[in-house]
Motif scaffolding. Structure first.
Motif, PDB file in Angstrom:
ATOM      1  N   SER A  63      -1.224  -3.519   4.539  1.00 17.45           N
ATOM      2  CA  SER A  63       0.052  -3.316   5.221  1.00 17.45           C
ATOM      3  C   SER A  63       0.376  -4.510   6.108  1.00 17.45           C
ATOM      4  O   SER A  63      -0.508  -5.278   6.500  1.00 17.45           O
ATOM      5  CB  SER A  63       0.011  -2.049   6.080  1.00 17.45           C
ATOM      6  OG  SER A  63      -0.861  -2.222   7.179  1.00 17.45           O
ATOM      7  N   TYR A  64       1.676  -4.681   6.385  1.00 17.04           N
ATOM      8  CA  TYR A  64       2.143  -5.583   7.439  1.00 17.04           C
ATOM      9  C   TYR A  64       2.481  -4.700   8.632  1.00 17.04           C
ATOM     10  O   TYR A  64       3.405  -3.877   8.556  1.00 17.04           O
ATOM     11  CB  TYR A  64       3.392  -6.348   7.000  1.00 17.04           C
ATOM     12  CG  TYR A  64       3.113  -7.566   6.155  1.00 17.04           C
ATOM     13  CD1 TYR A  64       2.526  -8.697   6.711  1.00 17.04           C
ATOM     14  CD2 TYR A  64       3.446  -7.595   4.807  1.00 17.04           C
ATOM     15  CE1 TYR A  64       2.273  -9.818   5.944  1.00 17.04           C
ATOM     16  CE2 TYR A  64       3.205  -8.715   4.033  1.00 17.04           C
ATOM     17  CZ  TYR A  64       2.617  -9.823   4.603  1.00 17.04           C
ATOM     18  OH  TYR A  64       2.363 -10.930   3.845  1.00 17.04           O
ATOM     19  N   ALA A  65       1.732  -4.859   9.713  1.00 20.35           N
ATOM     20  CA  ALA A  65       1.890  -3.967  10.872  1.00 20.35           C
ATOM     21  C   ALA A  65       1.743  -2.523  10.385  1.00 20.35           C
ATOM     22  O   ALA A  65       0.705  -2.168   9.849  1.00 20.35           O
ATOM     23  CB  ALA A  65       3.225  -4.212  11.565  1.00 20.35           C
ATOM     24  N   GLU A  66       2.786  -1.713  10.496  1.00 18.00           N
ATOM     25  CA  GLU A  66       2.704  -0.320  10.048  1.00 18.00           C
ATOM     26  C   GLU A  66       3.392  -0.100   8.702  1.00 18.00           C
ATOM     27  O   GLU A  66       3.508   1.037   8.238  1.00 18.00           O
ATOM     28  CB  GLU A  66       3.339   0.594  11.102  1.00 18.00           C
ATOM     29  CG  GLU A  66       2.685   0.507  12.469  1.00 18.00           C
ATOM     30  CD  GLU A  66       1.196   0.834  12.419  1.00 18.00           C
ATOM     31  OE1 GLU A  66       0.808   1.778  11.696  1.00 18.00           O
ATOM     32  OE2 GLU A  66       0.424   0.140  13.096  1.00 18.00           O
ATOM     33  N   THR A  67       3.827  -1.174   8.064  1.00 18.54           N
ATOM     34  CA  THR A  67       4.554  -1.056   6.798  1.00 18.54           C
ATOM     35  C   THR A  67       3.612  -1.265   5.619  1.00 18.54           C
ATOM     36  O   THR A  67       3.065  -2.367   5.443  1.00 18.54           O
ATOM     37  CB  THR A  67       5.690  -2.091   6.728  1.00 18.54           C
ATOM     38  OG1 THR A  67       6.560  -1.931   7.852  1.00 18.54           O
ATOM     39  CG2 THR A  67       6.487  -1.929   5.437  1.00 18.54           C
ATOM     40  N   PRO A  68       3.385  -0.252   4.797  1.00 23.94           N
ATOM     41  CA  PRO A  68       2.505  -0.425   3.631  1.00 23.94           C
ATOM     42  C   PRO A  68       3.083  -1.453   2.666  1.00 23.94           C
ATOM     43  O   PRO A  68       4.291  -1.495   2.427  1.00 23.94           O
ATOM     44  CB  PRO A  68       2.472   0.969   2.996  1.00 23.94           C
ATOM     45  CG  PRO A  68       2.919   1.909   4.076  1.00 23.94           C
ATOM     46  CD  PRO A  68       3.883   1.128   4.913  1.00 23.94           C
ATOM     47  N   VAL A  69       2.197  -2.271   2.096  1.00 28.77           N
ATOM     48  CA  VAL A  69       2.628  -3.291   1.136  1.00 28.77           C
ATOM     49  C   VAL A  69       1.960  -3.071  -0.215  1.00 28.77           C
ATOM     50  O   VAL A  69       2.616  -3.065  -1.251  1.00 28.77           O
ATOM     51  CB  VAL A  69       2.309  -4.710   1.657  1.00 28.77           C
ATOM     52  CG1 VAL A  69       2.744  -5.758   0.634  1.00 28.77           C
ATOM     53  CG2 VAL A  69       2.995  -4.952   2.984  1.00 28.77           C
ATOM     54  N   LEU A  70       0.643  -2.897  -0.214  1.00 25.55           N
ATOM     55  CA  LEU A  70      -0.098  -2.637  -1.450  1.00 25.55           C
ATOM     56  C   LEU A  70      -0.779  -1.286  -1.322  1.00 25.55           C
ATOM     57  O   LEU A  70      -1.428  -1.002  -0.315  1.00 25.55           O
ATOM     58  CB  LEU A  70      -1.138  -3.734  -1.698  1.00 25.55           C
ATOM     59  CG  LEU A  70      -0.600  -5.156  -1.877  1.00 25.55           C
ATOM     60  CD1 LEU A  70      -1.749  -6.158  -1.969  1.00 25.55           C
ATOM     61  CD2 LEU A  70       0.290  -5.256  -3.100  1.00 25.55           C
ATOM     62  N   HIS A  71      -0.637  -0.471  -2.369  1.00 25.16           N
ATOM     63  CA  HIS A  71      -1.156   0.895  -2.324  1.00 25.16           C
ATOM     64  C   HIS A  71      -2.079   1.120  -3.520  1.00 25.16           C
ATOM     65  O   HIS A  71      -1.628   1.172  -4.659  1.00 25.16           O
ATOM     66  CB  HIS A  71       0.006   1.893  -2.355  1.00 25.16           C
ATOM     67  CG  HIS A  71      -0.422   3.330  -2.338  1.00 25.16           C
ATOM     68  ND1 HIS A  71      -0.563   4.048  -1.171  1.00 25.16           N
ATOM     69  CD2 HIS A  71      -0.767   4.166  -3.345  1.00 25.16           C
ATOM     70  CE1 HIS A  71      -0.957   5.279  -1.472  1.00 25.16           C
ATOM     71  NE2 HIS A  71      -1.101   5.379  -2.785  1.00 25.16           N
ATOM     72  N   ASP A  72      -3.370   1.188  -3.249  1.00 20.87           N
ATOM     73  CA  ASP A  72      -4.353   1.525  -4.285  1.00 20.87           C
ATOM     74  C   ASP A  72      -4.264   0.583  -5.484  1.00 20.87           C
ATOM     75  O   ASP A  72      -4.100   1.002  -6.623  1.00 20.87           O
ATOM     76  CB  ASP A  72      -4.163   2.972  -4.742  1.00 20.87           C
ATOM     77  CG  ASP A  72      -5.381   3.491  -5.513  1.00 20.87           C
ATOM     78  OD1 ASP A  72      -6.430   2.824  -5.488  1.00 20.87           O
ATOM     79  OD2 ASP A  72      -5.264   4.552  -6.150  1.00 20.87           O
ATOM     80  N   VAL A  73      -4.371  -0.717  -5.198  1.00 21.85           N
ATOM     81  CA  VAL A  73      -4.253  -1.732  -6.244  1.00 21.85           C
ATOM     82  C   VAL A  73      -5.638  -2.104  -6.771  1.00 21.85           C
ATOM     83  O   VAL A  73      -6.521  -2.488  -6.005  1.00 21.85           O
ATOM     84  CB  VAL A  73      -3.543  -2.996  -5.711  1.00 21.85           C
ATOM     85  CG1 VAL A  73      -3.609  -4.124  -6.734  1.00 21.85           C
ATOM     86  CG2 VAL A  73      -2.096  -2.666  -5.377  1.00 21.85           C
ATOM     87  N   SER A  74      -5.821  -1.974  -8.069  1.00 25.48           N
ATOM     88  CA  SER A  74      -7.053  -2.392  -8.741  1.00 25.48           C
ATOM     89  C   SER A  74      -6.676  -3.287  -9.911  1.00 25.48           C
ATOM     90  O   SER A  74      -5.735  -2.972 -10.655  1.00 25.48           O
ATOM     91  CB  SER A  74      -7.846  -1.189  -9.257  1.00 25.48           C
ATOM     92  OG  SER A  74      -8.236  -0.330  -8.206  1.00 25.48           O
ATOM     93  N   LEU A  75      -7.385  -4.391 -10.073  1.00 29.21           N
ATOM     94  CA  LEU A  75      -7.103  -5.291 -11.185  1.00 29.21           C
ATOM     95  C   LEU A  75      -8.302  -6.170 -11.457  1.00 29.21           C
ATOM     96  O   LEU A  75      -9.194  -6.314 -10.619  1.00 29.21           O
ATOM     97  CB  LEU A  75      -5.885  -6.166 -10.894  1.00 29.21           C
ATOM     98  CG  LEU A  75      -6.081  -7.383  -9.963  1.00 29.21           C
ATOM     99  CD1 LEU A  75      -4.938  -8.369 -10.152  1.00 29.21           C
ATOM    100  CD2 LEU A  75      -6.159  -6.956  -8.509  1.00 29.21           C
ATOM    101  N   ALA A  76      -8.305  -6.746 -12.654  1.00 28.06           N
ATOM    102  CA  ALA A  76      -9.335  -7.705 -13.032  1.00 28.06           C
ATOM    103  C   ALA A  76      -8.716  -8.713 -13.991  1.00 28.06           C
ATOM    104  O   ALA A  76      -8.013  -8.330 -14.928  1.00 28.06           O
ATOM    105  CB  ALA A  76     -10.525  -7.005 -13.687  1.00 28.06           C
TER     106      ALA A  76
END
Length: 279
Positions: free
Chosen positions: A20-33
């Motif tokens: 998140s940036y401060a209290e603003t979510p940016v990435l939510h449960d991101v998984s990658l390869a």
């Protein structure tokens, strides 16, 4: 290029990443390869965190960004990139920022040479570094531009210079943030075809962010669709470009068809009948 290096597989990955940036979510449960030898296209709506994710994978934490939690932090071959110095991570991961502008009117040769900085001792370039830069310019097809000044180049030529600089860096992974934005269709196709060749022939892992879903489908081995505030969706273009998935992510109905030449899925927005004009 060292053939032994080509035979050694590498992986750039993250798992269940929340940011998140401060209290603003940016990435939510991101998984990658991202694996050696493949092109993965990262796409999604504006504001879904594509540039933020690329920065974190490169080992750069933007100001005011907070990693809330992660099962695995962004890692190269299992080692967190945040645990490495910038010089160490740059020996394995090249990162081409979106809309990067040169502050000074250097020659192309000088700019490409800076790609070797991560390999220098005390910032001193050697004959080996200069040779690697010349090889990179040749591979990118810009040897003829070597003595030109960067401010004299077109947008497409400037992008080729940046790619040559990344090649001179001799990394295992290359991250591209919107590399074909604002380029005409011919340059887009040429540059993306070259990026695919880098992955498939040179054994590099490539993660490239692209807004255009149809362009991504043409060039990607796999796609990662990044919604806002939802887990990312990963798979082949056929796995990801599904009408229900796209409508959930973009909030508008989509249709999908197969390209008659490239034999990959292509998408279109289904407009309401009231918005269609007849002649």
């Amino acid at each position: 290029m060292d053939k032994k290096k080509l035979l050694m597989p590498h992986i750039l990955s993250a798992a269940h990443l929340y940011v998140s940036y401060a209290e603003t979510p940016v990435l939510h449960d991101v998984s990658l390869a991202v694996h050696s030898g493949e092109v993965v296209c990262l796409t999604g709506p504006n504001g879904s965190g594509k540039s933020t994710l690329l920065s974190l994978l490169a080992g750069i934490v933007p100001q005011d960004l907070k990693i809330i939690s992660a099962e695995q932090l962004p890692a190269f071959d299992g080692k967190a990139v945040s645990a490495c110095s910038r010089k160490q991570s740059a020996q394995h991961i090249a990162y081409l920022l979106q809309d990067e502008q040169s502050a000074w009117n250097y020659t192309v040769r000088s700019i490409v040479l800076t790609g070797r900085y991560a390999h220098t001792v005390n910032g001193i370039y050697t004959a080996m570094d200069r040779a690697a830069s010349e090889d990179a310019m040749a591979a990118a097809g810009i040897s003829g531009l070597a003595d030109r000044f960067i401010f004299s180049l077109s947008g497409g030529e400037s992008q080729k210079v940046r790619i040559a600089r990344a090649l001179a860096q001799q990394t295992d992974m290359i991250l591209f943030d919107e590399p074909v934005a604002n380029l005409d269709f011919g340059y887009q196709t040429e540059l993306l075809a070259f990026i695919v060749q880098l992955a498939h022939s040179a054994g590099k892992g490539v993660l490239v962010s692209i807004h255009d879903l149809n362009t991504a489908a043409r060039f990607a081995d796999r796609m990662i669709l990044l919604p806002k505030n939802s887990p990312c969706i990963e798979g082949t273009p056929r796995d990801v470009l599904v009408p229900d998935i796209l409508q959930n992510v973009y909030g508008t109905p989509f249709g999908v068809f197969e390209h008659p030449v490239y034999h990959c899925p292509q998408v279109y927005i289904i407009l309401p009948q009231s918005s269609l004009h007849t002649v």
